[in-house]
Design a protein around this motif. Structure first.
Motif, PDB file in Angstrom:
ATOM      1  N   PHE A   9     152.681  59.717 101.092  1.00  0.00           N
ATOM      2  CA  PHE A   9     152.749  58.315 100.665  1.00  0.00           C
ATOM      3  C   PHE A   9     153.652  58.135  99.466  1.00  0.00           C
ATOM      4  N   PHE A  13     156.847  55.792  99.481  1.00  0.00           N
ATOM      5  CA  PHE A  13     156.976  54.705  98.499  1.00  0.00           C
ATOM      6  C   PHE A  13     158.314  54.786  97.777  1.00  0.00           C
ATOM      7  N   ASN A 335     150.679  58.279  91.381  1.00  0.00           N
ATOM      8  CA  ASN A 335     152.074  58.055  91.014  1.00  0.00           C
ATOM      9  C   ASN A 335     152.183  57.284  89.703  1.00  0.00           C
ATOM     10  N   ILE A 440     143.220  55.149 101.380  1.00  0.00           N
ATOM     11  CA  ILE A 440     144.590  54.939 101.820  1.00  0.00           C
ATOM     12  C   ILE A 440     144.865  55.729 103.084  1.00  0.00           C
ATOM     13  N   ASN A 513     146.811  48.497  99.275  1.00  0.00           N
ATOM     14  CA  ASN A 513     147.254  49.699  99.976  1.00  0.00           C
ATOM     15  C   ASN A 513     148.064  49.369 101.225  1.00  0.00           C
ATOM     16  N   LEU A 516     151.909  49.376 101.163  1.00  0.00           N
ATOM     17  CA  LEU A 516     152.672  50.618 101.296  1.00  0.00           C
ATOM     18  C   LEU A 516     153.189  50.837 102.712  1.00  0.00           C
ATOM     19  N   THR A 517     152.567  50.191 103.691  1.00  0.00           N
ATOM     20  CA  THR A 517     152.943  50.419 105.089  1.00  0.00           C
ATOM     21  C   THR A 517     153.969  49.417 105.591  1.00  0.00           C
ATOM     22  N   PHE A 524     156.919  42.718 102.502  1.00  0.00           N
ATOM     23  CA  PHE A 524     156.267  43.219 101.287  1.00  0.00           C
ATOM     24  C   PHE A 524     156.053  42.097 100.278  1.00  0.00           C
ATOM     25  N   LYS A 568     160.272  46.409  94.607  1.00  0.00           N
ATOM     26  CA  LYS A 568     158.906  46.519  95.120  1.00  0.00           C
ATOM     27  C   LYS A 568     158.037  47.414  94.233  1.00  0.00           C
ATOM     28  N   GLU A 569     158.645  48.403  93.638  1.00  0.00           N
ATOM     29  CA  GLU A 569     157.884  49.316  92.784  1.00  0.00           C
ATOM     30  C   GLU A 569     157.260  48.567  91.608  1.00  0.00           C
ATOM     31  N   PHE A 572     154.384  46.280  92.903  1.00  0.00           N
ATOM     32  CA  PHE A 572     153.230  47.068  93.324  1.00  0.00           C
ATOM     33  C   PHE A 572     152.459  47.591  92.105  1.00  0.00           C
ATOM     34  N   GLU A 576     148.664  46.711  90.940  1.00  0.00           N
ATOM     35  CA  GLU A 576     147.708  47.821  90.837  1.00  0.00           C
ATOM     36  C   GLU A 576     146.947  47.753  89.509  1.00  0.00           C
TER      37      GLU A 576
END
Length: 579
Positions: A9, A13, A335, A440, A513, A516-517, A524, A568-569, A572, A576
């Motif tokens: 994952f 990511f 991460n 996840i 979660n 992530l897919t 996204f 996106k990072e 996300f 989180e």
């Protein structure tokens, strides 16, 4: 198994948030139109896509065209939705000499030591003055950036300069009152040092002018500073008052030592002078003249070798460095991101990600970068930021030592090294099975339903036994006993089956979660925005409300803005922290 899934994952990511543009370098001709009139002006762009540096551009031979201006050189770097695109352009303004089908000739350029060539392009020139959609010729003063103005003078001193006095000739009047000059802020520098160069037209005469030749710049990285709102200035030169027009303003960064020869700029002028006749009236006299700048040489010295650090990579200016981790309270195997910002002024193009002495029990991945640089300032100023994903592999205290960056301070001609603060992380043990971490991996597999297969087989066997085994009371009793015994063994089967049929409660963490897919950026940011809205509706904490509103704004920027830098990072990680 869980650790393998976890690493998978993280790798996925990183691929999703990767912002480096991996594209093939292309060299193409891009004309403003494919069909024009014989009096129209054609803009021709020789464009190198996927590179920020090119040298040795070969000047094409425009045999069938009149070159009105060019080449105008520019380089740019644009970030859209986290993806960076770079390009270099050489632009010409051309006018056909006659009607027909004419070729825009090929050219070549060196990029990273390789010679690239482009294919010629044919243009149809109609036997009419103007074609709809093409650019018509202008009669005004045409300077870079689309600035047009008829030079109408209003100052007394300058007005008088257009009058031929007794004994004066038109040639002598023009020579003393209109010229092109190139200025550099210094004529000696070192490799990589920024140099400000300005080409200007100075005039005291009534004239209509067009740039006939833009200076070609080789052996340098160039930041274009010519803008569309350049207005004429009134000032004195050698005791005389002139109007001055900026033809081109650029910021140069020499790439090698030696003599850097700046090319000339030329301007075509239609000048109107006034001669008093015998009756005392003023008679206009028109003259056509081309004026050019004198060549200018800048001596580029090698970088000083005294006390030159081994880690120096050519950066010149004045800079500071800072570093931070997205999470200083972390979880093992989770991460995290190290963010390094280098801020200041100078030649940013030579700045690479600094070396990091990673502590033991950490694992890091490829970095991405973002530039926020004001190239219209001299020297260029701003910030270059690097993002390095990493994970802590064990719990405990982890210290990332100070990160160093070395540059040459040209004001003192000394090498200087700046350091960030160290970063201390508190790492908790990895999440156990059944936690959100494992959820996840469980949510994207069918492993938790595998038990249903043997349960169904067992039930089928019992059904067959009950149907065909009732031949006598004894067998019936035995079958009942067996059935009761079997029921005790599989008592959980119908209970679990009943649970499956119940509505599944999807938590906020589950929705996070699921991001992530998602494969596309649009999916996204759309779902991330919806999750932020849902959290906002049930959130009463003002601080968290502010964070959620910022996330919604970032998602809107990514979805609807033509130029966006959010990735996106970032979204996300922000979500989180708020869940």
């Amino acid at each position: 198994m869980l650790k393998i899934l976890r690493y998978s994952f993280i790798a996925a990511f990183i691929l999703l948030v990767q912002t480096k543009s991996i594209s093939q370098i292309q060299f193409q001709i891009k004309p403003s139109a494919s069909e024009i009139g014989k009096e129209d002006v054609l803009q021709v762009e020789y464009k190198v896509s996927g590179a920020l540096d090119a040298t040795n551009f070969s000047q094409p031979d425009f045999a069938k065209w009149k070159v009105l201006s060019g080449p105008a050189y520019s380089s740019q770097q644009i970030s859209v939705n986290g993806k960076t695109e770079s390009s270099i352009s050489y632009v010409f303004s051309l006018q056909p000499k006659s009607a027909g089908i004419f070729s825009i000739p090929a050219a070549s350029v060196d990029v990273d030591g390789k010679k690239l060539s482009c294919a010629p392009v044919n243009i149809t020139v109609k036997n009419t003055a103007h074609v709809a959609g093409a650019t018509a010729a202008s009669n005004g003063l045409q300077l870079p950036g689309g600035f047009f103005q008829e030079d109408i003078l209003g100052e007394d001193e300058i007005d008088k300069a257009s009058v031929l006095q007794p004994g004066e000739t038109a040639a002598s009047k023009i020579k003393d009152n209109i010229f092109v000059k190139v200025n550099a802020n210094k004529t000696s520098c070192v490799v990589g040092e920024p140099i400000l160069v300005t080409y200007e037209l100075f005039t005291r005469l009534r004239s209509q002018s067009k740039v006939a030749k833009q200076p070609a710049i080789n052996g340098c990285t160039v930041y274009e500073m010519t803008t569309e709102d350049q207005l004429p200035q009134i000032g004195k030169y050698k005791g005389k008052e002139y109007k001055s027009y900026i033809i081109r303003k650029i910021q140069l960064f020499p790439l090698q030592s030696g003599d850097l020869k700046l090319d000339v700029a030329s301007v075509d002028n239609e000048i109107t002078l006034f001669k008093r006749n015998s009756s005392g009236n003023m008679t206009p006299v028109t003259q056509s003249v081309t004026v050019s700048s004198e060549p200018l040489t800048i001596h580029v010295n090698p970088l000083p070798e005294k006390n030159k650090p081994a880690e120096f990579n050519g950066t010149i200016g004045n800079f500071n460095i800072s570093a931070k981790a997205n999470k200083i309270i972390d979880t093992a195997e989770d991460n995290n991101i190290l963010e390094i910002a280098i801020e200041g002024y100078g030649n940013f193009q030579s700045i690479n990600c600094p070396k990091i002495n990673w502590p033991k029990n950490t694992e890091h991945f490829d970095n991405t970068e973002k530039s926020d640089i004001n190239k219209m300032a001299f020297p260029a100023s701003g910030t270059k930021t690097f993002f390095i994903p990493f994970i802590a592999k064990q719990s405990g205290k982890i210290i990332i030592p100070p990160i160093e960056f070395t540059y040459l301070d040209i004001s003192s001609n000394q090498y200087k090294t700046v350091r960030s603060d160290s970063i201390m992380l508190t790492v908790a043990p990895a999440l156990k099975k059944g936690s959100e971490l494992n959820k996840i991996s469980q949510d994207i597999t069918n492993h938790k339903y595998i038990w249903i297969v043997p349960a169904i087989a067992l039930l089928a066997g019992i059904s067959w036994w009950l149907r065909f085994g009732r031949k006598n009371q004894q067998l019936k009793n035995e079958s009942i006993t067996v059935t009761e015994h079997a029921k005790e063994e599989i008592i959980t089967a119908p209970i679990e089956e009943e649970k499956i049929s119940e509505p599944i409660v999807i938590t906020d963490a589950d929705k996070l979660n699921e991001l992530l897919t998602l494969e596309t950026d649009k999916e996204f940011f759309t779902q991330a925005k919806q999750l932020a809205i849902e959290l906002l509706q049930k959130q009463k904490n003002d601080l968290k409300n502010s964070g959620l509103l910022q996330i919604i704004e970032q998602c809107n920027e990514a979805l609807y803005s033509p130029i966006a830098i959010v990735n996106k990072e970032t979204v996300f990680t922000s979500l989180e922290k708020l869940i």
